[in-house]
Design an enzyme around this catalytic site. Structure first.
Site, mmCIF file in Angstrom:
data_model
loop_
_atom_site.group_PDB
_atom_site.id
_atom_site.type_symbol
_atom_site.label_atom_id
_atom_site.label_comp_id
_atom_site.label_asym_id
_atom_site.label_seq_id
_atom_site.Cartn_x
_atom_site.Cartn_y
_atom_site.Cartn_z
ATOM 1 C CB THR A 49 -0.907 0.024 1.249
ATOM 2 O OG1 THR A 49 -0.108 0.361 2.400
ATOM 3 C CG2 THR A 49 -1.575 -1.328 1.481
ATOM 4 C CB CYS A 50 0.216 4.864 -0.124
ATOM 5 S SG CYS A 50 -1.019 5.098 1.164
ATOM 6 C CG ASN A 51 0.703 4.922 4.793
ATOM 7 O OD1 ASN A 51 1.487 5.813 4.494
ATOM 8 N ND2 ASN A 51 -0.564 5.155 5.083
ATOM 9 N NE ARG A 52 0.815 -1.433 6.900
ATOM 10 C CZ ARG A 52 1.375 -1.348 8.111
ATOM 11 N NH1 ARG A 52 2.323 -2.203 8.463
ATOM 12 N NH2 ARG A 52 0.970 -0.432 8.970
ATOM 13 N N GLY A 187 -7.311 10.555 -9.876
ATOM 14 C CA GLY A 187 -7.445 9.144 -9.542
ATOM 15 C C GLY A 187 -8.904 8.816 -9.310
ATOM 16 N N GLY A 189 -9.664 5.704 -7.270
ATOM 17 C CA GLY A 189 -9.634 4.543 -6.388
ATOM 18 C C GLY A 189 -10.349 4.788 -5.073
ATOM 19 C CD GLU A 190 -10.844 1.225 -0.021
ATOM 20 O OE1 GLU A 190 -11.487 0.942 0.999
ATOM 21 O OE2 GLU A 190 -9.924 0.520 -0.478
ATOM 22 C CB ILE A 192 -9.682 9.443 -5.273
ATOM 23 C CG1 ILE A 192 -8.201 9.808 -5.421
ATOM 24 C CG2 ILE A 192 -10.546 10.447 -6.023
ATOM 25 C CD1 ILE A 192 -7.831 11.183 -4.894
#
EC number: 1.2.1.70
Length: 428
Positions: A49-52, A187, A189-190, A192
């Site tokens: 994900t963007c964080n991990r 974007g 996705g979820e 946005i």
């Protein structure tokens, strides 16, 4: 049987490192298959994900170094650079870590619900790749159950907070009246979608959704009375936009310094608030150098998030306890499974010996044998056969001085007395 959970996240690695270690959706199936092939991993899943970016692995023998080396090689990083940001959890700790992640206890925004859906997607992709087997499969199901219990039985999910919410909260701080502001969302996705929902609820004057495909942008825009455009329309929309929030899966920046600079001139340098939630980044970092731009990355959202954590600390403590119980229960059940094959073999052996003695008894009865004598012979024969192998092994262990094994046998057969009591006896 050994579990590994290793990777990097927003607490251990900068956005620059996270960008380089992130997997695209198109890479995942091939990466999983390569991971299992090259690291002697029997089962594997990847959460990115963007964080991990995390790897969940089941192996015969733990080999975290081999897996870290594979991850570094795959993303063309030096092993030392990856080690500086990576963490490794093994067995019980790996199980607990997975459950904490799925429950939102390890997220940038405590208790955020999106991570559970992302974990389920990681499981689905691993199944598609053929890298999920019975053990990781059970672990994922136990993880989903633990996360569901946390969400249902604690207040950690009340007053929903997410990276999207944090981004909108920042916008509220900069623009006192959002109803006079126009927003450009890049974007579809979820994340946005959540941003669009929050902005719509706050009554933002005009929302525009830009996406690679107009169809996807339109589907999202219709939900909130927004306008849909293509990515190629962004320069024109920038001129009208006070708020720009971007979260795509693009491997290259969507917005460069030049495009933003041109828009600012046409806006007569009216400020633009920008949040780049994407990893890799959608907005070139140099955009933040412009005087009339307020550019925030996901790493800049920590302050906003901290304010929202205070109300969730009590719920988090209860959630941590639930996760600990769930992890312990899973490991107990898993260790019980290790005995299944032994118990099955022992039962089959016992049933074979029983059948042999039963057939012998039936033959004796058919030949006119006394029923009481035959039953006694059956009981003695079955007892002797069932005890023969354990007796031979126990004598051997005793001769070798293996009192620990004798104590284990005593516990196994639920016998009274202590094997130590025999150690002082001397032959007569």
């Amino acid at each position: 049987m050994a579990f590994l959970a290793l990777g990097i996240n927003h607490k251990t690695a900068s956005v620059d490192v996270r960008e380089r270690v992130a997997f695209t959706p198109e890479q995942l199936v091939e990466a999983l298959q390569q991971l299992c092939r090259l690291t002697d991993s029997r089962e594997a899943a990847i959460l990115s994900t963007c964080n991990r970016s995390e790897l969940y692995i089941e192996q015969d023998q733990l080999s975290a170094d081999i897996v870290l080396r594979w991850l570094a090689d795959y993303h063309h990083l030096s092993l030392d650079e990856l080690r500086a940001s990576a963490y490794v959890h093994e067995d019980d700790a790996a199980v607990r870590h997975m459950m904490r992640v799925a429950s939102g206890l390890d997220s940038l925004v405590l208790g955020e619900p999106q991570i559970l859906g992302q974990m389920k997607s990681a499981y689905a992709v691993a199944r598609e790749a053929g890298t999920i087997g019975p053990l990781l499969g059970r672990l994922f199901q136990a993880t989903f159950n633990a996360a569901k219990q946390v969400r249902t039985d604690t207040a950690i999910g009340e007053n929903p907070v997410s990276v999207a919410f944090a981004a909108v909260s920042l916008a509220k701080q900069i623009f006192s009246d959002l109803q006079r502001s126009q927003a450009l969302l890049i974007g579809a996705g979820e994340t946005i979608t959540l941003v669009a929902r929050h902005l719509h609820e706050l009554g933002v004057k005009r929302i525009v959704v830009a996406n690679r495909t107009l169809e996807r942008a339109s589907l999202l825009a219709e939900q909130f009375g927004a306008h849909a455009v293509l990515l190629s329309d962004i320069p024109a929309e920038l001129v009208r936009s006070d708020i720009v929030i971007s979260s795509t899966a693009s491997q290259l920046p969507i917005l460069g310094k030049g495009a933003v600079e041109s828009a600012l001139k046409l806006r007569k340098h009216k400020p633009i608030f920008m949040v780049d939630i994407a990893v890799p980044r959608d907005i070139e970092p140099e955009v933040g150098e412009l005087d009339d731009v307020y550019l925030y990355s996901v790493d800049d959202l920590h302050e906003v998030v901290a304010e929202n954590l205070k109300s969730r600390q009590g719920a988090a403590q209860a959630a941590e306890e639930m996760v600990s119980v769930g992890a312990d229960d899973f490991m107990v059940r898993l260790r019980e499974l290790a005995a299944v094959d032994v118990l099955k073999a022992y039962r089959q052996q016992s049933e074979r010996l029983r059948d042999e003695e039963l057939q012998k008894a039936l033959r004796l009865l058919a030949n006119g044998g006394n029923a009481e004598d035959v039953l006694g012979q059956l009981a003695r024969g079955l007892t002797n056969k069932l005890l023969h192998a354990p007796s031979v092994q126990l004598k051997k262990l005793s001769a070798e001085g293996r009192l620990d094994a004798l104590a284990m046998a005593q516990e196994l057969f639920a016998l009274e007395g202590s094997p130590d009591s025999f150690s002082d006896k001397k032959p007569q």
